[in-house]
Design a protein around this motif. Structure first.
Motif, short mmCIF file in Angstrom:
data_model
loop_
_atom_site.label_atom_id
_atom_site.label_comp_id
_atom_site.label_asym_id
_atom_site.label_seq_id
_atom_site.Cartn_x
_atom_site.Cartn_y
_atom_site.Cartn_z
N ARG A 134 0.82 -1.21 0.00
CA ARG A 134 0.00 0.00 0.00
C ARG A 134 0.86 1.26 0.00
O ARG A 134 0.50 2.27 -0.63
CB ARG A 134 -0.93 -0.02 1.22
N TRP A 135 1.98 1.21 0.69
CA TRP A 135 2.91 2.34 0.70
C TRP A 135 3.37 2.64 -0.72
O TRP A 135 3.38 3.80 -1.15
CB TRP A 135 4.10 2.00 1.59
N ALA A 136 3.73 1.59 -1.46
CA ALA A 136 4.19 1.76 -2.84
C ALA A 136 3.05 2.25 -3.74
O ALA A 136 3.25 3.15 -4.58
CB ALA A 136 4.75 0.44 -3.36
N LYS A 137 1.86 1.70 -3.56
CA LYS A 137 0.72 2.08 -4.39
C LYS A 137 0.37 3.54 -4.21
O LYS A 137 0.06 4.25 -5.18
CB LYS A 137 -0.48 1.20 -4.04
N GLN A 138 0.42 4.02 -2.97
CA GLN A 138 0.13 5.43 -2.70
C GLN A 138 1.09 6.36 -3.41
O GLN A 138 0.75 7.50 -3.73
CB GLN A 138 0.19 5.69 -1.18
N LYS A 139 2.29 5.88 -3.66
CA LYS A 139 3.31 6.69 -4.31
C LYS A 139 3.43 6.39 -5.80
O LYS A 139 4.33 6.92 -6.48
CB LYS A 139 4.66 6.47 -3.62
N GLY A 140 2.53 5.54 -6.33
CA GLY A 140 2.56 5.19 -7.74
C GLY A 140 3.75 4.34 -8.12
O GLY A 140 4.22 4.38 -9.27
N LEU A 141 4.23 3.56 -7.16
CA LEU A 141 5.41 2.73 -7.39
C LEU A 141 5.03 1.24 -7.41
O LEU A 141 3.93 0.86 -6.99
CB LEU A 141 6.45 2.97 -6.29
N LEU A 142 5.93 0.41 -7.86
CA LEU A 142 5.71 -1.03 -7.85
C LEU A 142 5.74 -1.55 -6.41
O LEU A 142 6.45 -0.99 -5.55
CB LEU A 142 6.79 -1.74 -8.67
N ARG A 143 5.01 -2.63 -6.14
CA ARG A 143 4.99 -3.22 -4.81
C ARG A 143 6.40 -3.59 -4.35
O ARG A 143 6.72 -3.50 -3.16
CB ARG A 143 4.11 -4.49 -4.80
N THR A 144 7.22 -3.99 -5.31
CA THR A 144 8.59 -4.40 -4.97
C THR A 144 9.38 -3.26 -4.32
O THR A 144 10.22 -3.50 -3.45
CB THR A 144 9.33 -4.90 -6.22
N ASN A 172 11.89 -0.72 0.61
CA ASN A 172 11.90 0.33 1.63
C ASN A 172 11.54 -0.22 3.00
O ASN A 172 11.93 0.33 4.03
CB ASN A 172 10.95 1.46 1.24
N GLY A 173 10.78 -1.32 3.03
CA GLY A 173 10.44 -1.96 4.29
C GLY A 173 11.67 -2.46 5.02
O GLY A 173 11.68 -2.53 6.26
N SER A 174 12.71 -2.83 4.28
CA SER A 174 13.92 -3.34 4.91
C SER A 174 14.61 -2.25 5.74
O SER A 174 15.31 -2.55 6.72
CB SER A 174 14.88 -3.89 3.85
N LYS A 175 14.41 -0.98 5.36
CA LYS A 175 14.98 0.12 6.14
C LYS A 175 14.30 0.22 7.51
O LYS A 175 14.95 0.50 8.52
CB LYS A 175 14.82 1.43 5.38
#
Length: 247
Positions: free
Chosen positions: A25-35, A40-43
């Protein structure tokens, strides 16, 4: 006054478990791929591990990959496994420097050979570390764990190694993946979802549950400190009354 300074060092949870949710969802909100969300979750993982080490939480368990996650698109699963391998290689020096032992629970034999080998290598290299135990739940599902436990105990009864009267909570604990860990004191779930998702169902019997709307890639040390402070302001009764605890 910083949030960390508000934490009572004498009331720390012995075991914090986190359902890391919201990468997609974080990626989707920013128009990015789920990957990109997973990357970024690893950070956030690094932030939380460092935070727990700083305030002396002895056990941290992260829900990294569930048995149900194998059903996700093949490319996403492959990326998650690559991220796992890369993270293990990248973070081993940090684990060593901070005296953190890596542990893993789940059906680890289901992992790809390369990921499995890298995991076992880091576990072996950090096994003597004592400051904190970081446990990754990989290919983990609580129902699978409990089913495995029942089968193992049933086989021992069948072979007359134990009798049915020997079966108690202690015996069951010894057959769980988490046999070397204490029960969970604080369970955190990010992203606003309020469910357990087949995670440590036996071990969270008396855990305090904490839900936050923050998506996992945005989760920081300060968020973790907020959860700890919230935990410390709760009364844990374990079935007793407030009056009994006061006496």
């Amino acid at each position: 006054m910083s949030l960390q300074s508000k934490i009572n060092p004498n009331k720390l949870p012995r075991h914090v478990a986190i359902i890391m949710d919201g990468n997609g969802r974080w990626a989707k909100q920013k128009g990015l791929l789920r990957t990109v969300g997973h990357e970024n979750g690893s950070k956030a993982v690094r932030e939380v591990v460092e935070a727990c080490a700083e305030i002396n939480i002895p056990n941290l368990t992260l829900y990294a990959f569930s048995t149900e996650n194998w059903k996700r698109p093949k490319l996403e699963v492959e990326l998650l496994m690559k991220l796992l391998i890369n993270s293990l290689k990248k973070e081993i020096s940090t684990l060593e420097e901070n005296d953190i032992r890596l542990n893993a629970i789940g059906n680890l034999n289901a992992l790809p050979k390369k990921a499995h080998n890298e995991l076992i290598d880091v576990i072996e290299k950090t096994k003597s570390n004592t400051r904190m135990t970081l446990t990754l739940a990989l290919s983990y599902g609580s129902r699978e764990e409990i089913t495995k436990t029942i089968k193992e105990i049933s086989l021992k009864v069948k072979n007359n190694l134990i009798s049915p009267s020997d079966i108690d909570e202690s015996l069951i604990n010894k057959h769980l993946y988490t046999r070397s860990l204490p029960d969970v004191d604080l369970l955190i779930r990010t992203s606003g979802e309020q469910r357990i998702s087949n995670f440590l169902l036996w071990q969270i019997a008396y855990a305090e549950l904490y839900f936050t709307d923050t998506l996992w890639p945005d989760y920081s040390k300060e968020h973790l400190f907020e959860a700890i402070i919230n935990y410390q302001n709760r009364e844990r009764r374990f079935g007793k009354t407030s009056e009994q605890l006061q006496n």
